[in-house]
Design a protein around this motif. Structure first.
Motif, PDB file in Angstrom:
ATOM      1  N   LEU A  55       0.868  -1.178   0.000  1.00 21.93           N
ATOM      2  CA  LEU A  55       0.000   0.000   0.000  1.00 21.93           C
ATOM      3  C   LEU A  55       0.902   1.224   0.000  1.00 21.93           C
ATOM      4  CD1 LEU A  55      -2.903   1.238   0.428  1.00 21.93           C
ATOM      5  CD2 LEU A  55      -2.305   1.288   2.856  1.00 21.93           C
ATOM      6  N   HIS A  56       0.648   2.144  -0.925  1.00 20.73           N
ATOM      7  CA  HIS A  56       1.421   3.383  -1.016  1.00 20.73           C
ATOM      8  C   HIS A  56       0.505   4.551  -0.678  1.00 20.73           C
ATOM      9  CE1 HIS A  56       4.733   1.304  -3.016  1.00 20.73           C
ATOM     10  NE2 HIS A  56       3.821   0.721  -3.767  1.00 20.73           N
ATOM     11  N   PHE A  57       1.021   5.472   0.107  1.00 24.93           N
ATOM     12  CA  PHE A  57       0.299   6.711   0.374  1.00 24.93           C
ATOM     13  C   PHE A  57       1.121   7.857  -0.160  1.00 24.93           C
ATOM     14  CE2 PHE A  57      -0.409  10.497   2.975  1.00 24.93           C
ATOM     15  CZ  PHE A  57      -1.742  10.712   2.662  1.00 24.93           C
ATOM     16  N   ASN A  58       0.515   8.679  -1.016  1.00 25.62           N
ATOM     17  CA  ASN A  58       1.174   9.856  -1.565  1.00 25.62           C
ATOM     18  C   ASN A  58       0.592  11.074  -0.856  1.00 25.62           C
ATOM     19  OD1 ASN A  58       2.076  12.040  -3.097  1.00 25.62           O
ATOM     20  ND2 ASN A  58       2.199  10.773  -4.936  1.00 25.62           N
ATOM     21  N   ARG A  59       1.417  11.755  -0.101  1.00 25.01           N
ATOM     22  CA  ARG A  59       0.979  12.848   0.758  1.00 25.01           C
ATOM     23  C   ARG A  59       0.369  14.027   0.003  1.00 25.01           C
ATOM     24  NH1 ARG A  59       3.477  17.363   2.630  1.00 25.01           N
ATOM     25  NH2 ARG A  59       5.490  16.793   1.788  1.00 25.01           N
ATOM     26  N   ARG A  60       0.954  14.437  -1.098  1.00 27.41           N
ATOM     27  CA  ARG A  60       0.465  15.651  -1.784  1.00 27.41           C
ATOM     28  C   ARG A  60      -0.957  15.504  -2.322  1.00 27.41           C
ATOM     29  NH1 ARG A  60       4.235  19.694  -1.849  1.00 27.41           N
ATOM     30  NH2 ARG A  60       6.367  18.950  -1.681  1.00 27.41           N
ATOM     31  N   PRO A  61      -1.255  14.494  -3.103  1.00 30.27           N
ATOM     32  CA  PRO A  61      -2.658  14.401  -3.546  1.00 30.27           C
ATOM     33  C   PRO A  61      -3.557  13.658  -2.554  1.00 30.27           C
ATOM     34  CG  PRO A  61      -1.354  12.786  -4.725  1.00 30.27           C
ATOM     35  CD  PRO A  61      -0.391  13.584  -3.863  1.00 30.27           C
ATOM     36  N   GLN A  62      -2.959  13.212  -1.411  1.00 30.42           N
ATOM     37  CA  GLN A  62      -3.731  12.508  -0.390  1.00 30.42           C
ATOM     38  C   GLN A  62      -4.401  11.257  -0.961  1.00 30.42           C
ATOM     39  OE1 GLN A  62      -4.295  13.826   3.078  1.00 30.42           O
ATOM     40  NE2 GLN A  62      -2.391  14.720   2.406  1.00 30.42           N
ATOM     41  N   THR A  63      -3.612  10.431  -1.678  1.00 31.07           N
ATOM     42  CA  THR A  63      -4.185   9.231  -2.288  1.00 31.07           C
ATOM     43  C   THR A  63      -3.444   7.976  -1.842  1.00 31.07           C
ATOM     44  OG1 THR A  63      -2.756   9.490  -4.222  1.00 31.07           O
ATOM     45  CG2 THR A  63      -4.990  10.415  -4.364  1.00 31.07           C
ATOM     46  N   PHE A  64      -4.179   6.892  -1.793  1.00 26.05           N
ATOM     47  CA  PHE A  64      -3.641   5.568  -1.507  1.00 26.05           C
ATOM     48  C   PHE A  64      -3.736   4.753  -2.787  1.00 26.05           C
ATOM     49  CE2 PHE A  64      -5.217   7.067   2.567  1.00 26.05           C
ATOM     50  CZ  PHE A  64      -4.223   6.688   3.448  1.00 26.05           C
ATOM     51  N   THR A  65      -2.662   3.988  -3.074  1.00 27.35           N
ATOM     52  CA  THR A  65      -2.688   3.092  -4.232  1.00 27.35           C
ATOM     53  C   THR A  65      -2.127   1.733  -3.834  1.00 27.35           C
ATOM     54  OG1 THR A  65      -0.535   3.873  -4.998  1.00 27.35           O
ATOM     55  CG2 THR A  65      -2.484   4.924  -5.973  1.00 27.35           C
ATOM     56  N   ARG A  66      -2.568   0.748  -4.569  1.00 29.68           N
ATOM     57  CA  ARG A  66      -2.091  -0.618  -4.353  1.00 29.68           C
ATOM     58  C   ARG A  66      -2.131  -1.332  -5.693  1.00 29.68           C
ATOM     59  NH1 ARG A  66      -4.364  -4.837   0.131  1.00 29.68           N
ATOM     60  NH2 ARG A  66      -2.440  -6.043   0.179  1.00 29.68           N
ATOM     61  N   GLY A  67      -0.988  -1.822  -6.133  1.00 32.92           N
ATOM     62  CA  GLY A  67      -0.926  -2.474  -7.432  1.00 32.92           C
ATOM     63  C   GLY A  67      -1.302  -1.547  -8.571  1.00 32.92           C
ATOM     64  N   GLY A  68      -1.025  -0.247  -8.414  1.00 36.27           N
ATOM     65  CA  GLY A  68      -1.335   0.728  -9.452  1.00 36.27           C
ATOM     66  C   GLY A  68      -2.776   1.208  -9.454  1.00 36.27           C
ATOM     67  N   LEU A  69      -3.608   0.668  -8.563  1.00 35.64           N
ATOM     68  CA  LEU A  69      -5.017   1.060  -8.498  1.00 35.64           C
ATOM     69  C   LEU A  69      -5.277   1.904  -7.258  1.00 35.64           C
ATOM     70  CD1 LEU A  69      -6.590  -2.409  -9.374  1.00 35.64           C
ATOM     71  CD2 LEU A  69      -6.207  -0.471 -10.924  1.00 35.64           C
ATOM     72  N   THR A  70      -6.176   2.851  -7.388  1.00 30.87           N
ATOM     73  CA  THR A  70      -6.532   3.698  -6.252  1.00 30.87           C
ATOM     74  C   THR A  70      -7.305   2.884  -5.223  1.00 30.87           C
ATOM     75  OG1 THR A  70      -6.614   5.646  -7.655  1.00 30.87           O
ATOM     76  CG2 THR A  70      -7.776   5.795  -5.561  1.00 30.87           C
TER      77      THR A  70
END
Length: 115
Positions: A55-70
Motif C-alpha cells: 500500500l502506497h500513500f502519496n501525501r500531496r494528492p492525499q491518495t492511496f494506491t495498491r498495485g497501481g489502483l486507487t
C-alpha cells in the motif's frame, strides 16, 4: 490529538526513528526513507507491505494506491493508522505524556495529511 504523520516527521529529526530501530536510507529525491517491519516512511508519504501488493500513500494528492489502483481513503487510512499505532505506543512509553504535544507546539510543522 497530534497528527501521527506530523509527529513521525518530528521523530525523525529528534532521532527517535533510528533509536526505535528504523533503518535510514538516503533517497535520490531528497529526504531519507526510514524502514521498520514492512513500514517505510519518507517525506512524500509511506509504503506499507501488505499481503499481495504494498500500500502506497502519496501525501500531496492525499491518495492511496495498491498495485497501481486507487484504494478508497477509508481503507487506506485504516491500514495507515494500524501501522503507525505501534510507533505512537513506543513514543508514549519512552517520553512523558505531554511530549508529543509539546514537540509539535515547539516546531509548528506544516500539516502533512488529513484524516
Amino acid at each position: 490529538m497530534v497528527e501521527l504523520e506530523t509527529a513521525v516527521c518530528l521523530d525523525a529529526s529528534q532521532g527517535d526513528l533510528t533509536l526505535r530501530g528504523f533503518c535510514k536510507t538516503p533517497t535520490p529525491h531528497g529526504s531519507s526513507r526510514y524502514t521498520l517491519d514492512g513500514l517505510s516512511l519518507y517525506s512524500a508519504g509511506l509504503t506499507l507491505l501488505l499481503p499481495g501488493e504494498p500500500l502506497h500513500f502519496n501525501r500531496r494528492p492525499q491518495t492511496f494506491t495498491r498495485g497501481g489502483l486507487t484504494v478508497p481513503a477509508t481503507e487506506g487510512r485504516l491500514h495507515r493508522r494500524a501501522a503507525l499505532h505501534a510507533h505512537e505506543t513506543w513514543i508514549a512509553a519512552r517520553h512523558v505524556p505531554t511530549y508529543r504535544e509539546g514537540l509539535v507546539t515547539l516546531h509548528r510543522p506544516p500539516r502533512l495529511m488529513r484524516d
